[in-house]
Design an enzyme around this catalytic site. Structure first.
Site, PDB file in Angstrom:
ATOM      1  N   TYR A 139      39.857  -4.804  73.554  1.00  0.00           N
ATOM      2  CA  TYR A 139      40.345  -5.193  74.888  1.00  0.00           C
ATOM      3  C   TYR A 139      39.508  -6.297  75.537  1.00  0.00           C
ATOM      4  CZ  TYR A 139      37.471  -1.397  77.227  1.00  0.00           C
ATOM      5  OH  TYR A 139      36.510  -0.561  77.703  1.00  0.00           O
ATOM      6  N   GLU A 140      40.082  -6.912  76.550  1.00  0.00           N
ATOM      7  CA  GLU A 140      39.494  -8.119  77.171  1.00  0.00           C
ATOM      8  C   GLU A 140      39.271  -9.233  76.153  1.00  0.00           C
ATOM      9  OE1 GLU A 140      39.539  -8.315  80.260  1.00  0.00           O
ATOM     10  OE2 GLU A 140      39.783  -6.204  80.729  1.00  0.00           O
ATOM     11  N   GLY A 141      40.180  -9.336  75.188  1.00  0.00           N
ATOM     12  CA  GLY A 141      40.072 -10.369  74.161  1.00  0.00           C
ATOM     13  C   GLY A 141      39.413  -9.813  72.911  1.00  0.00           C
TER      14      GLY A 141
END
Lengths: 594, 594
Positions: free
Chosen positions: A442-444
């Site tokens: 998550y978050e890239g």
């Protein structure tokens, strides 16, 4: 106690490696005296150990429950959140103007680490709120700031990031959520967002959703995305709560880990609120610049997710160390007892040291980055600010990507140290293994971080920041060699080899990115991993210098120096296969595709 | 279809790398014609794909249920087990004399791999039964063989291994379960065993527990442990089932993975059966030699657990490949489409190739070991048998330790390829990640395997087997170099470096084991990992030779050669940091302890 804030290592790193004194001298941080920093760290430790840590298993075993759009969080979470907000923890790093404490990121980072170590799932809620605050501070109008920031900063409301849709994960160009302009300047939002962390809950009285959506005439792709504030309940000018907006939580996900964090599917514009059809949204900043604003938020969140990697690693390490000190199995080599605690066996020692070395290396790298951030935002000299900002931005994908990838190894070793008990859920080691698995996603994802590292952070400036850091690493090598200390000499030898690998790779990336982009990007994740290992090794080597020169004999510093030596001998050589995979391995990826 | 048996790769490996023809010529394998082998593999594929694979998720989501000592397995398992037994799958490798099919291990291994890939939790039941059969074949009396083997071989009854107790995990010296001799030559067993895989269930009519226990005057430690048959229901001379024995399932464990496999706490001698107090047990072989017999069973089981590592990796790979071929996100470099399937992105390719290379390397190593086993047991020449047995025994800890450790990496990458979807349990990738985590723990942790590799398998024969294998690897290098093929030349270069690392490490272990045992054992797991990487790389290099020389142009063989090249460029260089950790890293472990 299930978790104890590692205050001694935290203090060592912020003071000796990340330059706390220098940060305290920056304009605006006059009040961040050493007494205050100490008080904050101690109070933070007390709070996370006493309130948040005991709820970590509760959240895992009793996830949030969905019922017709409403979400009841895990037992105890609501009260803990109330204490969190009352303690002022949300406002730690935010401006005094909006009710925050305006402390340096270098002080905020350890607090965030400890909160996440104590309870990763719980801490995701303030993590996202932090991101929303950052985005509004940068891109919000004065009116928006006045209306939303005080409540967010004091923790009365929480925030979320609404990016992902079923067809738009890493690829935000494919966002389809629509924003229809209204005569009064507001918008009506229609669409489905998935994987919304803390997207619905009962711990705070309102939720401020930041939503990516397209206006009717927006160009296709990432250049046609705008950013909108969509409060769960509308907010009056006086800050009072009004009608329920048309955003509806359709379900919660059943996940591998972080069970205590409700991950929502949110439907906008299904006519489920009190405002008619379409969720009422307020545009943030200019049209079609949504992604740019979201990246502000993402960068804050990415650093914080990197801290989560350190945090879950520290927690897994502490548990493994305790278990290994108590579990008696087999006689250790050279022992006269019938059986010894397993921390006397060389392979268990190797595992524990690997866990410790990686965790401490990643922590030091992250705190050093936090210190760069503080200088980038507060230094009096614009040139210094610019230089520090560039270095910070270079480190963000490394802190996010490497700390989270290494947390998979550390939490896996944490299970292994426990043997069969590690596989039993009641033991607790398995939870860290499950929880950690989301961090490189998550978050890239790590690949997204690595692309950022290659493209925006290495190639764009012609390698200036990366090669500048390498130059500073060579200064550390010179200091290690000049010390005349045998142990430091060994560290210097290994560190030199890894810095050489690093330099070769940076130059390879610079050379190939233009001529053979596939080759450069086939090695992007190995480059990120290599950079993480070298940066961690750098700060561990710096720690060894401090410990061997200033504190010989003291137990904490002796252990720190030994951990640094272990890092040099066992972790740093990993740069060799990564370097080869990058500089000679791209062809092998192509053979298959051909 | 959720799983497809990789028959093309299996056939390639057993024929081209593991010497099926040679095995078929061994005395006793006359009936294992190529037609029969083909028929078995095809039928096995049909069975596991159609019957076992669809139950994999069912077992994960609906684990076995305990109720007052009785265990109801996951929905569908009972019927699937009936089909498994009727299909004769339990008897595949067991002697014709007891109802088996007497097929080579080289044919059994792929069947076992496929069963485990289809359903790891289910396949643990026959895996344990195989071990009990092996132990009784070697150490059981004629009467015991006649009474128990036919039912076990036909799958009417199942078997378990009862080693672990709360205080005795890796350290069996601490076993406390008591065996009290009775006037009639039987024993009464009292004690608690934990982590008993398929220790209670409803899929078969009886369970044959093999239990480690101490007789009253047994010496302490591992030399005072005997082995006992404790049938759940007593068995009459005619094979009929009698009274319920005094063994009671007190609970099932709540585990991280393999939910479909009931893991039991078994209480012996609590007066819960129909035979009074104390479970009736029958000693196997001589008193105090129990551990020796158990090791027969363990060695069979360890090889099979290594196959489980290959199996869960293959399953994770297939799922990731399918997902990556369907999921559309972002434009690939050089593409003209708005977005491409993610298998067009270089980092996803790197991840998929890493998964494939590791899986295929581990499979080849395991099948080659199976072929050695067949020669060790069936070759006409005693000297050849002995040589092959030694090589097989050397490889068992590597197959077990390395295949299972690499399965953690492969299943983790499998989650990563799926991005956010990978973290959602419904997707299924997370199950493989959870299931795999037990593999480096049970049947001897990786550290236990590594100690075996160092002590019994390397030091005891003065490195004869290891150095002999290295010599054969150098013959492969010569062949690669002699080929004149550029790609094979690259493979040769990398393989040479890794074989050099391997040789240095074997010599280091030989030199230090006597003089500095802690140093040798501090590097034992890295040695095992290094050996696994080199053996996998060896057989991948041999595969590349075959593919590039005999099958240029054909898609399967082109891909195989490319995977081998990827292995050489991306996986083989990992031996470098392992070699350094072993030969120079022991001191770093000691620093901390000091």
């Amino acid at each position: 106690m299930s978790y104890q804030a590692p205050l001694q290592d935290i203090r060592f790193v912020i003071e000796k490696l990340a330059g706390l004194e220098e940060v305290q001298r920056l304009p605006g941080f006059e009040e961040a005296t050493s007494e205050l920093v100490d008080a904050v760290l101690n109070e933070n430790a007390r709070f996370v150990e006493g309130v948040m840590a005991p709820l970590n298993r509760v959240g895992d075993e009793q996830p949030a429950v969905w019922n017709d759009g409403a979400v009841t969080t895990s037992p105890g979470f609501k009260d803990a959140y109330r204490q969190f907000a009352e303690g002022g923890w949300q406002g730690l790093q935010h401006p005094v103007d909006f009710g925050g404490q305006g402390l340096p990121k270098l002080v905020g980072a350890p607090c965030i680490e400890n909160m996440n170590a104590a309870n990763l799932a719980f801490s995701l809620c303030p993590l996202l709120t932090d991101g929303v605050i950052e985005a509004l501070l940068t891109a919000g109008s004065d009116e928006q700031k006045a209306r939303y920031l005080p409540k967010l900063v004091e923790g009365t409301w929480t925030g979320t990031m609404n990016l992902t849709e079923p067809q738009a994960g890493s690829d935000l160009a494919q966002v389809r959520t629509r924003a229809v302009p209204q005569a009064d300047g507001t918008y009506r939002i229609f669409g489905q967002k998935i994987f919304i962390t803390w997207g619905e809950h009962d711990v705070a009285e309102n939720i401020v959703h930041l939503v990516l959506a397209r206006t009717p005439d927006a160009p296709p792709g990432v250049k046609g995305i705008s950013l909108f504030i969509v409060p769960r309940r509308l907010v009056g000018e006086d800050g009072s709560l009004g009608q329920r907006n048309d955003v509806y939580c359709a379900s919660l996900e059943h996940k591998l880990g972080i069970h205590g964090s409700p991950t929502a599917v949110l439907l906008y514009g299904e006519g489920k609120g009190e405002v008619g059809e379409g969720a009422i949204g307020y545009r943030v900043g200019e049209e079609n610049r949504g992604l740019e604003y979201m990246f502000i938020m993402m960068n804050a969140a990415r650093f914080a997710v990197g801290m989560q990697g350190v945090a879950v690693s520290e927690r897994a390490l502490q548990k493994a160390v305790r278990f290994a000190a108590e579990r008696v199995q087999s006689r250790a080599i050279g022992s006269s007892k019938p059986a010894d605690t397993i921390d006397q066996h060389p392979d268990v020692q190797r595992m524990l040291l690997t866990m410790r070395a990686l965790t401490e290396g990643a922590r030091a790298t992250a705190y050093v980055a936090a210190s760069l951030y503080d200088k980038a935002h507060h230094h009096a000299d614009a040139e210094v600010r610019k230089r520090n900002q560039a270095a910070y931005e270079y480190l963000v994908p490394i802190v996010k990507g490497w700390s989270t990838e290494m947390s998979l190894e550390v939490t896996s070793l944490g299970v292994q140290v426990h043997g069969g008990m590690g596989f039993i859920e009641e033991t607790g080691a398995a939870q860290y293994y499950r929880d950690a698995r989301i961090l490189p996603i998550y978050e890239g994802t790590t690949a997204i971080q690595a692309n950022d590292l290659v493209g925006r952070k290495t190639v764009r400036d012609g390698g200036a920041v990366a090669l500048g850091l390498i130059e500073r690493m060579r200064e550390t090598i010179a200091a290690l060699e000049a010390s005349g200390d045998e142990e430091l000499g060994l560290v210097a030898r290994r560190f030199t080899e890894s810095v050489d690998d690093y330099e070769i790779v940076v130059n390879y990336v610079l050379e190939t990115a233009g001529s053979d982009a596939r080759a450069a990007y086939a090695g992007s994740v190995p480059y990120l991993q290599l950079a993480g290992i070298v940066h961690g090794g750098w700060h561990m080597a710096r720690a060894a210098l401090v410990c061997r020169k200033e504190h010989v004999g003291d137990a904490f510093h002796a252990r720190k120096a030994a951990t640094a030596a272990f890092y040099a001998m066992h972790i740093l050589p990993r740069t060799h296969p990564l370097r080869l995979a990058i500089t000679e391995g791209a062809q092998a990826v192509r053979w298959l595709v051909a």
